[in-house]
Design a protein around this motif. Sequence first.
Motif, mmCIF file in Angstrom:
data_model
loop_
_atom_site.group_PDB
_atom_site.id
_atom_site.type_symbol
_atom_site.label_atom_id
_atom_site.label_comp_id
_atom_site.label_asym_id
_atom_site.label_seq_id
_atom_site.Cartn_x
_atom_site.Cartn_y
_atom_site.Cartn_z
ATOM 1 N N LEU A 1 11.885 -28.328 73.215
ATOM 2 C CA LEU A 1 10.505 -28.705 72.890
ATOM 3 C C LEU A 1 9.787 -29.131 74.165
ATOM 4 C CD1 LEU A 1 10.915 -30.913 69.678
ATOM 5 C CD2 LEU A 1 10.386 -28.476 69.824
ATOM 6 N N ASP B 1 6.225 -24.490 73.638
ATOM 7 C CA ASP B 1 5.279 -25.279 74.415
ATOM 8 C C ASP B 1 3.878 -25.067 73.870
ATOM 9 O OD1 ASP B 1 5.664 -26.813 77.261
ATOM 10 O OD2 ASP B 1 3.612 -26.114 77.007
ATOM 11 N N ALA C 1 5.010 -29.416 68.440
ATOM 12 C CA ALA C 1 6.256 -30.105 68.107
ATOM 13 C C ALA C 1 6.189 -30.834 66.774
ATOM 14 C CB ALA C 1 6.624 -31.090 69.207
ATOM 15 N N GLU C 2 4.990 -31.122 66.290
ATOM 16 C CA GLU C 2 4.848 -31.835 65.026
ATOM 17 C C GLU C 2 4.820 -30.901 63.829
ATOM 18 O OE1 GLU C 2 1.423 -34.281 65.535
ATOM 19 O OE2 GLU C 2 2.346 -35.508 67.097
ATOM 20 N N LEU D 1 6.913 -27.457 63.579
ATOM 21 C CA LEU D 1 7.721 -26.432 64.236
ATOM 22 C C LEU D 1 7.764 -25.133 63.427
ATOM 23 C CD1 LEU D 1 10.739 -28.615 65.431
ATOM 24 C CD2 LEU D 1 8.766 -27.843 66.771
ATOM 25 N N ASN E 1 14.361 -32.335 74.413
ATOM 26 C CA ASN E 1 12.984 -32.751 74.637
ATOM 27 C C ASN E 1 12.962 -33.631 75.889
ATOM 28 O OD1 ASN E 1 10.585 -34.998 73.475
ATOM 29 N ND2 ASN E 1 10.134 -32.839 73.652
ATOM 30 N N TYR F 1 3.264 -37.238 72.409
ATOM 31 C CA TYR F 1 3.040 -36.921 70.995
ATOM 32 C C TYR F 1 2.294 -38.026 70.250
ATOM 33 C CZ TYR F 1 6.614 -33.437 72.065
ATOM 34 O OH TYR F 1 7.329 -32.416 72.626
ATOM 35 N N VAL G 1 7.584 -35.802 64.758
ATOM 36 C CA VAL G 1 8.400 -34.942 65.614
ATOM 37 C C VAL G 1 9.872 -35.084 65.238
ATOM 38 C CG1 VAL G 1 9.158 -34.485 67.977
ATOM 39 C CG2 VAL G 1 6.752 -35.001 67.513
ATOM 40 N N VAL H 1 12.411 -32.209 64.010
ATOM 41 C CA VAL H 1 13.658 -31.942 64.720
ATOM 42 C C VAL H 1 14.832 -31.977 63.744
ATOM 43 C CG1 VAL H 1 15.302 -32.859 66.408
ATOM 44 C CG2 VAL H 1 12.862 -32.714 66.977
#
Length: 214
Positions: free
Chosen positions: A58, A82, A108-109, A111, A123, A130, A136, A140
Amino acid sequence: MSITTQSNWYEVYRNKQKIFDLWAPNYDLLFTTVFYQAVHQRLLEYVELPENPNVLDLGCGTGRLLHRLATQFPTLKGTGLDLSSQMLRQARQSNQHRPRLIFKQGNAESLPFTEGQFDAVFNTISFLHYPQPQQVLFEVNRVLGEGGRFYLVDYIGRKKTVSFSIPLFTNNLRFYSREQREQFGTVAGMECLGHHFLLGPVMLTIFRRIGSGG
Protein backbone atom coordinates in the motif's frame (compact mmCIF):
# COMPACT_ATOMS: atom_id res chain seq x y z
CA MET A 1 -20.95 9.56 7.11
CA SER A 2 -22.07 13.06 6.15
CA ILE A 3 -21.77 14.45 2.64
CA THR A 4 -19.56 17.22 4.03
CA THR A 5 -17.16 14.70 5.59
CA GLN A 6 -17.01 12.69 2.37
CA SER A 7 -16.23 15.87 0.45
CA ASN A 8 -13.47 16.84 2.88
CA TRP A 9 -11.78 13.44 2.62
CA TYR A 10 -12.06 13.51 -1.15
CA GLU A 11 -10.33 16.89 -1.17
CA VAL A 12 -7.56 15.55 1.11
CA TYR A 13 -6.82 12.70 -1.26
CA ARG A 14 -7.02 14.86 -4.35
CA ASN A 15 -4.46 17.29 -2.89
CA LYS A 16 -2.09 14.49 -1.91
CA GLN A 17 -2.41 12.92 -5.35
CA LYS A 18 -1.44 16.21 -7.00
CA ILE A 19 1.62 16.60 -4.78
CA PHE A 20 2.93 13.09 -5.38
CA ASP A 21 2.22 13.37 -9.10
CA LEU A 22 4.50 16.41 -9.15
CA TRP A 23 7.22 14.69 -7.13
CA ALA A 24 7.14 11.44 -9.10
CA PRO A 25 9.62 12.18 -11.96
CA ASN A 26 12.43 13.05 -9.53
CA TYR A 27 11.28 11.14 -6.45
CA ASP A 28 14.00 8.49 -6.58
CA LEU A 29 16.65 11.19 -6.88
CA LEU A 30 15.70 12.77 -3.56
CA PHE A 31 17.29 12.05 -0.17
CA THR A 32 14.40 9.65 0.42
CA THR A 33 16.13 7.07 -1.78
CA VAL A 34 18.89 6.46 0.79
CA PHE A 35 16.44 6.72 3.68
CA TYR A 36 13.96 4.22 2.22
CA GLN A 37 16.72 1.86 1.23
CA ALA A 38 17.91 1.72 4.84
CA VAL A 39 14.37 1.28 6.16
CA HIS A 40 13.62 -1.46 3.62
CA GLN A 41 16.79 -3.36 4.44
CA ARG A 42 15.92 -3.38 8.13
CA LEU A 43 12.31 -4.31 7.40
CA LEU A 44 13.36 -7.32 5.32
CA GLU A 45 15.08 -8.77 8.39
CA TYR A 46 11.64 -9.27 9.98
CA VAL A 47 9.64 -10.44 6.97
CA GLU A 48 8.31 -14.00 7.04
CA LEU A 49 6.40 -15.26 4.01
CA PRO A 50 4.98 -18.64 2.95
CA GLU A 51 6.00 -20.44 -0.23
CA ASN A 52 4.87 -18.68 -3.42
CA PRO A 53 3.58 -15.63 -1.54
CA ASN A 54 1.16 -13.10 -2.94
CA VAL A 55 1.72 -9.69 -1.34
CA LEU A 56 0.33 -6.15 -1.49
CA ASP A 57 2.26 -2.92 -0.97
CA LEU A 58 0.00 0.00 0.00
CA GLY A 59 1.37 3.39 -0.97
CA CYS A 60 3.97 1.65 -3.13
CA GLY A 61 5.29 4.86 -4.71
CA THR A 62 7.89 4.03 -7.36
CA GLY A 63 7.89 0.35 -6.41
CA ARG A 64 11.23 0.11 -4.59
CA LEU A 65 10.01 -2.11 -1.73
CA LEU A 66 8.27 -4.57 -4.07
CA HIS A 67 11.43 -4.76 -6.17
CA ARG A 68 13.47 -5.65 -3.07
CA LEU A 69 10.89 -8.21 -1.94
CA ALA A 70 10.81 -9.83 -5.38
CA THR A 71 14.61 -10.04 -5.36
CA GLN A 72 14.75 -11.64 -1.91
CA PHE A 73 11.78 -13.99 -2.56
CA PRO A 74 12.12 -15.34 -6.13
CA THR A 75 8.65 -16.97 -6.15
CA LEU A 76 6.87 -13.88 -4.84
CA LYS A 77 4.01 -12.23 -6.71
CA GLY A 78 3.21 -8.68 -5.73
CA THR A 79 0.79 -5.84 -6.34
CA GLY A 80 1.62 -2.22 -5.69
CA LEU A 81 -1.21 0.21 -4.98
CA ASP A 82 -0.79 3.97 -5.00
CA LEU A 83 -2.96 7.06 -5.27
CA SER A 84 -0.58 8.79 -7.69
CA SER A 85 -0.74 7.82 -11.35
CA GLN A 86 2.67 9.37 -11.93
CA MET A 87 4.30 7.37 -9.14
CA LEU A 88 2.81 4.26 -10.71
CA ARG A 89 4.17 5.28 -14.09
CA GLN A 90 7.66 5.40 -12.62
CA ALA A 91 7.11 2.03 -10.93
CA ARG A 92 5.99 0.37 -14.17
CA GLN A 93 8.88 1.82 -16.15
CA SER A 94 11.45 0.46 -13.68
CA ASN A 95 9.70 -2.90 -13.13
CA GLN A 96 12.38 -5.56 -13.52
CA HIS A 97 10.16 -8.40 -12.30
CA ARG A 98 7.38 -8.59 -14.87
CA PRO A 99 4.98 -10.35 -14.77
CA ARG A 100 5.46 -11.12 -11.06
CA LEU A 101 4.90 -7.50 -10.07
CA ILE A 102 1.97 -5.35 -11.15
CA PHE A 103 0.90 -1.84 -10.17
CA LYS A 104 -2.60 -0.43 -9.74
CA GLN A 105 -4.06 2.94 -8.83
CA GLY A 106 -6.36 3.00 -5.83
CA ASN A 107 -7.25 4.17 -2.33
CA ALA A 108 -6.07 2.34 0.79
CA GLU A 109 -9.42 2.96 2.48
CA SER A 110 -11.33 1.11 -0.27
CA LEU A 111 -9.08 -1.60 -1.66
CA PRO A 112 -10.00 -2.97 -5.12
CA PHE A 113 -9.24 -6.57 -4.11
CA THR A 114 -11.15 -9.65 -2.99
CA GLU A 115 -11.29 -11.06 0.54
CA GLY A 116 -8.31 -13.15 1.58
CA GLN A 117 -6.37 -12.38 -1.60
CA PHE A 118 -2.95 -11.71 -0.03
CA ASP A 119 -0.52 -13.52 2.27
CA ALA A 120 1.01 -10.24 3.46
CA VAL A 121 0.38 -6.50 3.19
CA PHE A 122 3.08 -3.83 3.53
CA ASN A 123 2.68 -0.15 4.29
CA THR A 124 5.83 1.97 4.54
CA ILE A 125 5.80 5.66 5.56
CA SER A 126 2.30 6.05 4.19
CA PHE A 127 0.01 5.43 7.16
CA LEU A 128 0.60 8.99 8.40
CA HIS A 129 -1.31 10.30 5.35
CA TYR A 130 -4.60 8.45 5.85
CA PRO A 131 -7.61 10.45 7.10
CA GLN A 132 -9.34 7.23 8.27
CA PRO A 133 -6.61 4.95 9.67
CA GLN A 134 -9.06 2.51 11.25
CA GLN A 135 -10.76 1.98 7.89
CA VAL A 136 -7.38 1.13 6.36
CA LEU A 137 -6.91 -1.61 8.98
CA PHE A 138 -10.38 -2.99 8.27
CA GLU A 139 -9.52 -3.17 4.58
CA VAL A 140 -6.13 -4.75 5.21
CA ASN A 141 -7.76 -7.38 7.40
CA ARG A 142 -10.34 -8.07 4.69
CA VAL A 143 -7.82 -8.72 1.92
CA LEU A 144 -5.47 -10.82 4.08
CA GLY A 145 -5.78 -14.59 4.15
CA GLU A 146 -6.07 -16.43 7.46
CA GLY A 147 -2.85 -15.91 9.40
CA GLY A 148 -1.65 -13.30 6.91
CA ARG A 149 0.61 -10.54 8.18
CA PHE A 150 0.48 -6.77 7.97
CA TYR A 151 3.82 -4.96 8.15
CA LEU A 152 3.17 -1.36 9.17
CA VAL A 153 6.21 0.92 9.05
CA ASP A 154 5.94 4.56 10.04
CA TYR A 155 7.16 7.21 12.44
CA ILE A 156 6.08 6.45 15.99
CA GLY A 157 4.13 8.97 18.03
CA ARG A 158 3.78 9.36 21.77
CA LYS A 159 0.84 8.11 23.84
CA LYS A 160 -1.43 10.58 22.09
CA THR A 161 -1.73 11.13 18.37
CA VAL A 162 0.86 13.61 17.11
CA SER A 163 -0.28 15.80 14.23
CA PHE A 164 1.68 18.49 12.43
CA SER A 165 1.91 20.22 9.08
CA ILE A 166 4.59 19.85 6.44
CA PRO A 167 4.99 22.40 3.62
CA LEU A 168 3.08 21.40 0.46
CA PHE A 169 0.62 19.29 2.41
CA THR A 170 -2.68 21.04 3.07
CA ASN A 171 -3.69 18.77 5.94
CA ASN A 172 -1.93 17.44 9.01
CA LEU A 173 0.08 14.25 9.04
CA ARG A 174 -0.56 11.94 11.98
CA PHE A 175 1.88 9.79 13.93
CA TYR A 176 0.43 7.11 16.21
CA SER A 177 1.83 5.48 19.33
CA ARG A 178 2.36 1.74 19.57
CA GLU A 179 -0.72 1.57 21.81
CA GLN A 180 -2.84 3.29 19.18
CA ARG A 181 -1.52 1.00 16.46
CA GLU A 182 -2.41 -2.02 18.60
CA GLN A 183 -5.91 -0.64 19.14
CA PHE A 184 -6.44 -0.16 15.40
CA GLY A 185 -5.41 -3.76 14.87
CA THR A 186 -7.59 -5.16 17.67
CA VAL A 187 -10.69 -3.39 16.39
CA ALA A 188 -10.02 -4.70 12.88
CA GLY A 189 -9.56 -8.29 14.07
CA MET A 190 -5.78 -8.55 14.03
CA GLU A 191 -3.26 -9.58 16.65
CA CYS A 192 -0.18 -7.43 17.23
CA LEU A 193 2.93 -9.63 17.12
CA GLY A 194 5.37 -6.92 18.13
CA HIS A 195 7.09 -3.59 17.52
CA HIS A 196 10.61 -3.02 16.21
CA PHE A 197 12.56 0.20 15.70
CA LEU A 198 14.08 0.20 12.21
CA LEU A 199 15.75 3.60 11.85
CA GLY A 200 15.53 6.41 14.40
CA PRO A 201 11.84 7.02 15.21
CA VAL A 202 10.65 4.75 12.38
CA MET A 203 8.93 1.73 13.90
CA LEU A 204 7.70 -1.53 12.38
CA THR A 205 4.54 -3.03 13.86
CA ILE A 206 3.64 -6.56 12.76
CA PHE A 207 0.02 -7.75 12.83
CA ARG A 208 -1.48 -11.15 12.11
CA ARG A 209 -5.00 -11.70 10.85
CA ILE A 210 -6.93 -13.84 13.30
CA GLY A 211 -10.59 -13.13 12.57
CA SER A 212 -12.91 -14.07 9.74
CA GLY A 213 -12.69 -10.56 8.28
CA GLY A 214 -15.43 -8.11 7.42
